[in-house]
Design an enzyme around this catalytic site. Sequence first.
Site, mmCIF file in Angstrom:
data_model
loop_
_atom_site.group_PDB
_atom_site.id
_atom_site.type_symbol
_atom_site.label_atom_id
_atom_site.label_comp_id
_atom_site.label_asym_id
_atom_site.label_seq_id
_atom_site.Cartn_x
_atom_site.Cartn_y
_atom_site.Cartn_z
ATOM 1 N N SER A 62 -93.940 60.706 -52.463
ATOM 2 C CA SER A 62 -93.889 59.534 -52.484
ATOM 3 C C SER A 62 -92.593 59.051 -52.260
ATOM 4 O O SER A 62 -91.229 59.054 -53.006
ATOM 5 C CB SER A 62 -94.676 58.194 -53.469
ATOM 6 O OG SER A 62 -94.364 57.191 -53.194
ATOM 7 N N GLU A 63 -92.104 58.360 -51.094
ATOM 8 C CA GLU A 63 -90.406 58.395 -50.917
ATOM 9 C C GLU A 63 -89.295 56.605 -51.734
ATOM 10 O O GLU A 63 -88.093 57.753 -51.223
ATOM 11 C CB GLU A 63 -90.369 58.332 -48.967
ATOM 12 C CG GLU A 63 -90.583 56.759 -48.807
ATOM 13 C CD GLU A 63 -92.101 56.546 -48.055
ATOM 14 O OE1 GLU A 63 -92.392 57.612 -48.276
ATOM 15 O OE2 GLU A 63 -92.283 56.202 -47.343
ATOM 16 N N ASN A 64 -90.139 56.914 -52.459
ATOM 17 C CA ASN A 64 -89.412 55.951 -53.853
ATOM 18 C C ASN A 64 -88.986 56.879 -54.906
ATOM 19 O O ASN A 64 -88.554 56.610 -55.685
ATOM 20 C CB ASN A 64 -90.062 54.414 -54.094
ATOM 21 C CG ASN A 64 -92.075 55.041 -54.435
ATOM 22 O OD1 ASN A 64 -92.612 56.659 -54.092
ATOM 23 N ND2 ASN A 64 -92.003 54.333 -55.326
ATOM 24 N N SER A 81 -84.866 62.385 -53.354
ATOM 25 C CA SER A 81 -86.415 61.921 -51.984
ATOM 26 C C SER A 81 -85.968 61.431 -50.674
ATOM 27 O O SER A 81 -86.250 62.751 -49.821
ATOM 28 C CB SER A 81 -86.849 60.518 -52.750
ATOM 29 O OG SER A 81 -87.536 60.369 -51.376
#
Lengths: 219, 232
Positions: A46-48, A88
């Site tokens: 998840s890119e956060n 990320s």
Amino acid sequence: MALTREQIAMRVAQELQDGYYVNLGIGIPTLVANYVPQGMDVMLQSENGLLGMGPYPTEEQVDADMINAGKETVTAIEGASIFSSAESFAMIRGGHVDLTVLGAFEVDQEGNIASYMIPGKLVKGMGGAMDLVAGAQNIVVTMTHADKRGNSKLLEKCTLPLTGVDCIRKVVTDLAVMEIKDGAFHLLERAPGISVEEIREKTAGKLIVEGDIPEMKFN
Amino acid sequence: MAGFDKVVSSYEEAMHGLEDGMTVIAGGFGLCGIPEGLIAQIVEMKTRDLTFVSNNCGVDDFGLGLLLQDKQIKKMISSYVGENAEFERQFLSGELEVELTPQGTLAEKMRAGGAGIPAFYTATGYGTPVAEGKETREFNDRNYVLEESITGDFAIIRAWKADKTGNLVYRDTAMNFNPMAATAGKITVVEVEEIVEVGELKPTEIHTPGIYVNRVIQGNFEKRIERLTLAK
């Protein structure tokens, strides 16, 4: 019959491989997590800043500091790692994510994608989509084949502002699975009960049909 | 350690020196990991014409959205905005300028800014509206866009724990943009959940070394959840 959202997700799940690191976008792509084949391990990014995203929490597990890129509360699986946004996107831009699944408004036969902006409507932003399409080696786009008025979303050339150029190689719609190469959509599979003619009719871009096109299989 | 004691005791002191027209880099993703009390202090100060560099702009009544009510923000540099009605109104009427920046590029702009790197090439955004007017260059048969880094007059961030010298540890995904934002402010102010004694944090567990941090304040967080999703 055209596929439901869940069936599109089930078909995309067949693209997964054991040991894959996978980023799933918002909408249909998120549903892919529900159909990971049994006995297969994939790690969701998840890119956060979360690698190893788990299911939604129970009421007892809810934690405001544990969210996914859709800002939903989530959990982390055993073996997960948490890191900064720069880390990320180093994973994403460095090509370390094995598979990215995301939605789109339009895809064209050159592999261009438009997914973040409709002129005249409020622009909310691209979030991480531009980084994902530029960084991933292996991207699957999920969308309906045509919009609500029947206009094809598979075009000769995208009409909306682009999210990325020459980056999409595979599209799974409610009607078909297609590969994009050499400036054309190549029909690989059709949804159960959907004819090649219907797909041809709803594909505005160049469509190549070679031999018998099998129906998608669902276990 | 007196010279390294970064702890301040009031929000006034924490945001002292913030003036109209300054650029502020803010950590946080959505409402997760935002420095709630520092934002409230800026509301209190009524500082205007601010440029905010932040992935998002809060919601109507929380986070950076609070600064829209009194029109304190002139420009937002963000990857995803518009979770609030007032934002939409000010944007559509032209009162608020918005520079949409891909999320990874935004993180890297902060990181590079803090590391003294003025610009970098990235494939992200090539051939899209983001690349308009920017220099491009080919490396190894691929096209890249030159993106300039970002620094701010202030950086406002949230951490979980800080020692008095400003060494920081973040909690879970509340880390997000905070470590990069911390490096990119001329004055970096950290609002934390807990201030601990020097020596309590292991050197190897520190996410942000205190060298980047100027002021530390004990915060008190509501930690609002933007989208509560539960297991079925």
